[in-house]
Write a protein that holds these residues in place. Structure first.
Motif, PDB file in Angstrom:
ATOM      1  N   HIS A 154       0.818  -1.216   0.000  1.00 29.34           N
ATOM      2  CA  HIS A 154       0.000   0.000   0.000  1.00 29.34           C
ATOM      3  C   HIS A 154       0.856   1.273   0.000  1.00 29.34           C
ATOM      4  N   PRO A 155       1.966   1.330   0.760  1.00 31.59           N
ATOM      5  CA  PRO A 155       2.804   2.539   0.690  1.00 31.59           C
ATOM      6  C   PRO A 155       3.343   2.820  -0.719  1.00 31.59           C
ATOM      7  N   VAL A 156       3.592   1.803  -1.508  1.00 30.77           N
ATOM      8  CA  VAL A 156       4.055   2.007  -2.888  1.00 30.77           C
ATOM      9  C   VAL A 156       2.947   2.656  -3.708  1.00 30.77           C
ATOM     10  N   ALA A 157       1.732   2.169  -3.550  1.00 28.53           N
ATOM     11  CA  ALA A 157       0.597   2.760  -4.277  1.00 28.53           C
ATOM     12  C   ALA A 157       0.413   4.220  -3.888  1.00 28.53           C
ATOM     13  N   LEU A 158       0.560   4.517  -2.596  1.00 24.40           N
ATOM     14  CA  LEU A 158       0.424   5.904  -2.137  1.00 24.40           C
ATOM     15  C   LEU A 158       1.513   6.800  -2.723  1.00 24.40           C
ATOM     16  N   ARG A 159       2.749   6.332  -2.705  1.00 23.59           N
ATOM     17  CA  ARG A 159       3.864   7.136  -3.239  1.00 23.59           C
ATOM     18  C   ARG A 159       3.694   7.350  -4.737  1.00 23.59           C
ATOM     19  N   ALA A 160       3.309   6.318  -5.460  1.00 22.70           N
ATOM     20  CA  ALA A 160       3.102   6.442  -6.903  1.00 22.70           C
ATOM     21  C   ALA A 160       1.988   7.452  -7.201  1.00 22.70           C
ATOM     22  N   GLU A 161       0.927   7.405  -6.420  1.00 22.69           N
ATOM     23  CA  GLU A 161      -0.177   8.358  -6.609  1.00 22.69           C
ATOM     24  C   GLU A 161       0.300   9.777  -6.329  1.00 22.69           C
ATOM     25  N   GLU A 162       1.067   9.943  -5.268  1.00 20.74           N
ATOM     26  CA  GLU A 162       1.583  11.258  -4.906  1.00 20.74           C
ATOM     27  C   GLU A 162       2.454  11.846  -6.022  1.00 20.74           C
TER      28      GLU A 162
END
Length: 183
Positions: free
Chosen positions: A76-84
């Protein structure tokens, strides 16, 4: 303003390879992070990303080079960083990174020589072997480092991704304009 010292005196073949790149594809664990896995008491995973890498990725995308993530793990942190960072091409849970890269290239109508793959460990090798520019981060496993076209000075999660972005911008003649923008 001159380019950073690690971009001077680069071999001509590295500059030629980097000049052709239209998509830079990054592994995550050990490449965009330092490779350590952090778990909270409740089992939630956390990751640490370097802000320099984030700006480099944004600069690369602003210059017209696509950025993608291909990771074997799902986080989930990867998805958040990619979205950011507005990274549109994010592929998690990919045990065959080579096949995923080939599908991405097909969808983007690009050839393997137009792709850079940045990795650190053995699962990255198949994708690196077909890429026009294979990059190992400084802390990559030795077997990966010896098969890369270029190796960063900094480790994963410590600015290595930014070095790759700077290399591509420099080779494509866009580095000076990016530096001027911040004057």
């Amino acid at each position: 303003m001159n380019p950073p010292s690690y971009l001077t005196n680069l071999p001509a073949d590295i500059l030629a390879r980097a000049a052709k790149i239209r998509v830079a594809v990054f592994d995550v664990d050990g490449t965009m992070t330092d490779g350590r896995l952090w778990y909270a008491e409740d089992g939630r995973e956390t990751k640490v990303f370097h802000v320099h890498d984030g700006l480099g990725l944004k600069q690369l995308m602003a210059s017209g080079v696509l950025v993608a993530i291909i990771s074997a793990r799902i986080s989930h942190p990867v998805a958040l960083r990619a979205e950011e960072l507005d990274i549109a091409h994010v592929y998690q849970g990919q045990n065959d990174k080579r096949a995923c890269l080939l599908e991405l290239l097909d969808a983007l109508n690009l050839s393997p020589e137009q792709a850079a793959f940045i990795g650190d460990d053995l699962p990255d090798l198949p994708a690196m072997r077909i890429s026009g520019l294979a990059v190992a981060v400084a802390n990559a496993h030795p077997w990966v480092a010896e098969q890369a076209h270029w190796q960063t000075r900094l480790g994963g999660g410590q600015g290595a991704a930014r070095e790759v972005c700077d290399l591509i911008l420099h080779a494509q003649g866009k580095g000076a304009a990016e530096r001027e923008r911040w004057q």
